[in-house]
Design a protein around this motif. Structure first.
Motif, PDB file in Angstrom:
ATOM      1  N   TYR A 220       0.810  -1.213   0.000  1.00  0.00           N
ATOM      2  CA  TYR A 220       0.000   0.000   0.000  1.00  0.00           C
ATOM      3  C   TYR A 220       0.847   1.268   0.000  1.00  0.00           C
ATOM      4  O   TYR A 220       0.378   2.327  -0.428  1.00  0.00           O
ATOM      5  N   LEU A 226      -0.269   0.829  -6.853  1.00  0.00           N
ATOM      6  CA  LEU A 226      -1.556   1.458  -7.160  1.00  0.00           C
ATOM      7  C   LEU A 226      -1.735   1.603  -8.668  1.00  0.00           C
ATOM      8  O   LEU A 226      -2.814   1.317  -9.212  1.00  0.00           O
ATOM      9  N   TYR A 245      -4.423   2.158  -0.770  1.00  0.00           N
ATOM     10  CA  TYR A 245      -3.349   2.646  -1.640  1.00  0.00           C
ATOM     11  C   TYR A 245      -3.206   4.160  -1.569  1.00  0.00           C
ATOM     12  O   TYR A 245      -2.172   4.709  -1.960  1.00  0.00           O
ATOM     13  N   SER A 248      -0.112   6.088  -0.330  1.00  0.00           N
ATOM     14  CA  SER A 248       1.098   6.272  -1.132  1.00  0.00           C
ATOM     15  C   SER A 248       1.063   7.562  -1.945  1.00  0.00           C
ATOM     16  O   SER A 248       2.097   8.001  -2.458  1.00  0.00           O
TER      17      SER A 248
END
Length: 274
Positions: A220, A226, A245, A248
């Protein structure tokens, strides 16, 4: 008695709006440099295009054997070759963009010493240069998807969003490498090795379900995870990327913005140190 004064504005002394205005003034150089790179790469050569078309397949074949045949990881309704290729398209664009942006200052040494222009243009031109390879790979993936009976769904309208994130990931690291290699040349050799290692921390060839829950934070926190999950979702209408996600995104944009700022700060030193 009057005197004429010459005022020199360095990139570091310009405001954001002034620097953007200067980029706009020299914007035609972006496509000029991109066309030059593409001409060098593809002019009077057949192997260059063939390599772009078929470069991902050896890796896909190998990992199809291990993950798709021996281990038989669960990729949902996606055939494993399609699953792997949709991961490869994002990862290859990321690594190629990072490498080309990272070496852009060194590669343009002769031009930098002869004429002035905002050096960020060099990095922006690499987005277009590598984007041409991306479009070829994208067409190949669509053909492979159709061959396996997988058709794109309405979710493909979100594909550009993840493409932009893909570009930001490559630029964020590439700009830092380009700026630092002005003085530390070894970094242009070390950075690609570290990035290539990170493929094992990114779900390119395996689904996120293979990781135990206690290691899920590794995935994640990876913005490229992602991007790749987003590509699979938008191209095949598969599982929606997890909201986790989003953790990030903030570090990614911090890295990107600080990379742009630092790059602009040191670009005036390029002609002296390169």
């Amino acid at each position: 008695m009057s005197s004429n004064k010459l005022t020199v504005h360095t990139a570091a002394s310009l405001s954001v709006t002034e620097y953007i205005a200067r980029l706009w003034k020299y914007r035609t150089l972006i496509t000029t440099f991109a066309r030059r790179d593409l001409k060098i790469k593809y002019a009077q050569t057949f192997l260059g295009i063939v390599w772009v078309l078929f470069a991902p397949f050896p890796s896909v074949i190998i990992f199809t054997f291990f993950f798709g045949t021996l281990i038989k990881v669960d990729t949902g309704r996606l055939p494993y070759p399609v699953f792997a290729l949709t991961g490869m398209i994002g990862w290859v664009y990321f690594t190629n963009l990072t490498a080309s942006v990272g070496s852009s200052m060194i590669d343009a040494e002769n031009i930098i010493k002869k004429i002035y222009f905002p050096k960020l243009i060099l990095a922006l031109s690499k987005v277009l240069t590598n984007g041409a390879d991306f479009l070829i790979s994208f067409a190949v993936i669509l053909v492979v998807m159709l061959a396996f009976g997988v058709t794109p769904t309405w979710t493909i309208v979100f594909f550009p969003l993840f493409l932009v994130l893909n570009i930001i990931c490559g630029m964020a690291i590439g700009l830092w490498v380009a700026a630092l290699t002005i003085r530390y040349r070894d970094l242009q050799h070390i950075a690609p090795q570290l990035i290539n290692f990170c493929i094992w921390l990114t779900p390119v060839f395996y689904p996120t379900t293979v990781l135990p829950d206690r290691l899920s934070y590794v995935m994640y926190a990876n913005p490229m995870a992602l991007v790749i999950s987003g590509y699979r979702y938008t191209l095949s209408g598969g599982e929606v990327p997890s909201q986790h996600y989003l953790i990030s995104i903030i570090p990614l944009f911090v890295l990107f913005i600080t990379g742009v700022i630092y790059f602009c700060k040191v670009e005036d030193d390029a002609a002296e140190y390169i």
